[in-house]
Scaffold this motif. Sequence first.
Motif, PDB file in Angstrom:
ATOM      1  N   ALA A   1      -3.569  -3.307  -9.266  1.00 48.86           N
ATOM      2  CA  ALA A   1      -2.933  -4.435  -9.965  1.00 48.86           C
ATOM      3  C   ALA A   1      -3.941  -5.523 -10.326  1.00 48.86           C
ATOM      4  CB  ALA A   1      -1.816  -5.010  -9.094  1.00 48.86           C
TER       5      ALA A   1
ATOM      6  N   PRO B   1      -3.628  -4.454   8.316  1.00 51.18           N
ATOM      7  CA  PRO B   1      -2.324  -4.325   8.987  1.00 51.18           C
ATOM      8  C   PRO B   1      -2.379  -3.522  10.286  1.00 51.18           C
ATOM      9  CG  PRO B   1      -2.075  -3.979   6.633  1.00 51.18           C
ATOM     10  CD  PRO B   1      -3.557  -3.990   6.917  1.00 51.18           C
TER      11      PRO B   1
ATOM     12  N   THR C   1      -8.229  -4.975   3.188  1.00 50.32           N
ATOM     13  CA  THR C   1      -6.780  -4.912   2.964  1.00 50.32           C
ATOM     14  C   THR C   1      -6.202  -3.605   3.505  1.00 50.32           C
ATOM     15  OG1 THR C   1      -7.135  -6.268   0.992  1.00 50.32           O
ATOM     16  CG2 THR C   1      -5.000  -5.180   1.182  1.00 50.32           C
TER      17      THR C   1
ATOM     18  N   ALA D   1      -2.587  -0.147  -4.224  1.00 46.78           N
ATOM     19  CA  ALA D   1      -1.696  -0.768  -5.215  1.00 46.78           C
ATOM     20  C   ALA D   1      -2.189  -2.157  -5.604  1.00 46.78           C
ATOM     21  CB  ALA D   1      -0.271  -0.850  -4.647  1.00 46.78           C
ATOM     22  N   ALA D   2      -2.653  -2.933  -4.605  1.00 45.20           N
ATOM     23  CA  ALA D   2      -3.157  -4.282  -4.887  1.00 45.20           C
ATOM     24  C   ALA D   2      -4.416  -4.219  -5.748  1.00 45.20           C
ATOM     25  CB  ALA D   2      -3.433  -5.017  -3.583  1.00 45.20           C
TER      26      ALA D   2
ATOM     27  N   ASP E   1      -2.202   2.651   1.204  1.00 46.65           N
ATOM     28  CA  ASP E   1      -1.532   2.690  -0.101  1.00 46.65           C
ATOM     29  C   ASP E   1      -1.308   1.275  -0.657  1.00 46.65           C
ATOM     30  OD1 ASP E   1      -1.500   5.393   0.267  1.00 46.65           O
ATOM     31  OD2 ASP E   1       0.677   5.583   0.507  1.00 46.65           O
ATOM     32  N   ALA E   2      -1.013   0.323   0.240  1.00 49.21           N
ATOM     33  CA  ALA E   2      -0.812  -1.059  -0.192  1.00 49.21           C
ATOM     34  C   ALA E   2      -2.101  -1.630  -0.770  1.00 49.21           C
ATOM     35  CB  ALA E   2      -0.317  -1.919   0.978  1.00 49.21           C
TER      36      ALA E   2
ATOM     37  N   VAL F   1      -7.214  -1.879   6.107  1.00 53.43           N
ATOM     38  CA  VAL F   1      -7.199  -1.737   7.574  1.00 53.43           C
ATOM     39  C   VAL F   1      -6.562  -2.927   8.293  1.00 53.43           C
ATOM     40  CG1 VAL F   1      -9.206  -0.203   7.552  1.00 53.43           C
ATOM     41  CG2 VAL F   1      -9.554  -2.665   7.913  1.00 53.43           C
TER      42      VAL F   1
ATOM     43  N   ARG G   1       0.467   3.669   4.877  1.00 52.38           N
ATOM     44  CA  ARG G   1       1.089   2.622   4.076  1.00 52.38           C
ATOM     45  C   ARG G   1       0.127   1.445   3.844  1.00 52.38           C
ATOM     46  NH1 ARG G   1       6.644  -0.327   5.968  1.00 52.38           N
ATOM     47  NH2 ARG G   1       7.663   1.429   4.998  1.00 52.38           N
TER      48      ARG G   1
END
Lengths: 195, 195
Positions: free
Chosen positions: B190, B160, B156, B186-187, B182-183, B158, B179
């Motif tokens: 969560a 993007p 996740t 966050a995932a 960081d995404a 890498v 970003r």
Amino acid sequence: MGKRPGGRSARVRDAVRQATLTELAEHGYSGLTVENVAIRSGVHKTTVYRRWGSAEGLIADALELAREEPWPLPDTGSLREDLREIAGLVRSGFADPVAGPISAAFVSAAVQSTGPAQALHDFFAARHEQAAEVVRRAVARGELPADTDVADVIRTAVAPIYYRLFITHEPVTERDAERAADAALAAARAGVLHS
Amino acid sequence: MGKRPGGRSARVRDAVRQATLTELAEHGYSGLTVENVAIRSGVHKTTVYRRWGSAEGLIADALELAREEPWPLPDTGSLREDLREIAGLVRSGFADPVAGPISAAFVSAAVQSTGPAQALHDFFAARHEQAAEVVRRAVARGELPADTDVADVIRTAVAPIYYRLFITHEPVTERDAERAADAALAAARAGVLHS
């Protein structure tokens, strides 16, 4: 005389495009030739050469037409479900025995040649813009921060699917697609995907 | 007689590999030939044909050697920083004028041929496994749920970057890489990226 939409010129373009897609489905980008597209479309070879020039030109034009096509934007009222539907459509599109190889041929052409790369770039810019509508609605509903980069939520929701398909060559399950969508939602909610 | 590591066989393999990487950097996958690799490496053409067979075989072997190479795993004490460093290394690797075209040629070869696709699959499986150590440490520190799919956090973080480089053909800034990292964090926090 100008070219009229729906006139002879548009019919020729559509015939060439259909032949291009069929050739891509059967032989991939490496097997795409002006000669075979001319034979399959029934359009004279010199016409195809003059208007499209090469396999690159055929790909670029097919992508330009694809960009203008209507696309089924989900509207479930829930961003989670909308993103899952979008990710699911990407997954099932590549898994489709007819559409999958054509889409894969576009990706393959674009990593090999700059013309198709530009055309694919433009295609995705249009798709991101269309798909981002589900994120705009969620922002309007107050589900996400107002400064969310709406296109980046879409990128984040689909990137892991493309990563598995075209980079790591791993299978993509329905659960993988859902998880990619859910990860994008979690990131957007956390405020990471701001503009 | 068996092949000894560090012996003549290993030296030949390394010479062929170096020649393969240089040819890839200069001409890409489409320009990679056994003939040119033989000339550049100084290894006899019949030897290269016998042991590697084709451009596909040369790519697969270069990836196998790359897989075994040490890789600079960050250990900053913070998962956020570790993931940002990993994403940053991916971004800067492709931006490098020498290493970038070689890595891109591997990706290009893999979307065109099954041999390189399998080799790239194995390469990424090894890289995910190595890089996931930063996520395992974060789980051990209690930063993430115990059932986190550690490799999927790496994917996740890498995906993007690869999506922009090889699918949508968009630029990748340092901020885009951060970003993406960081995404993924966050995932994972969560609980979305659970096994």
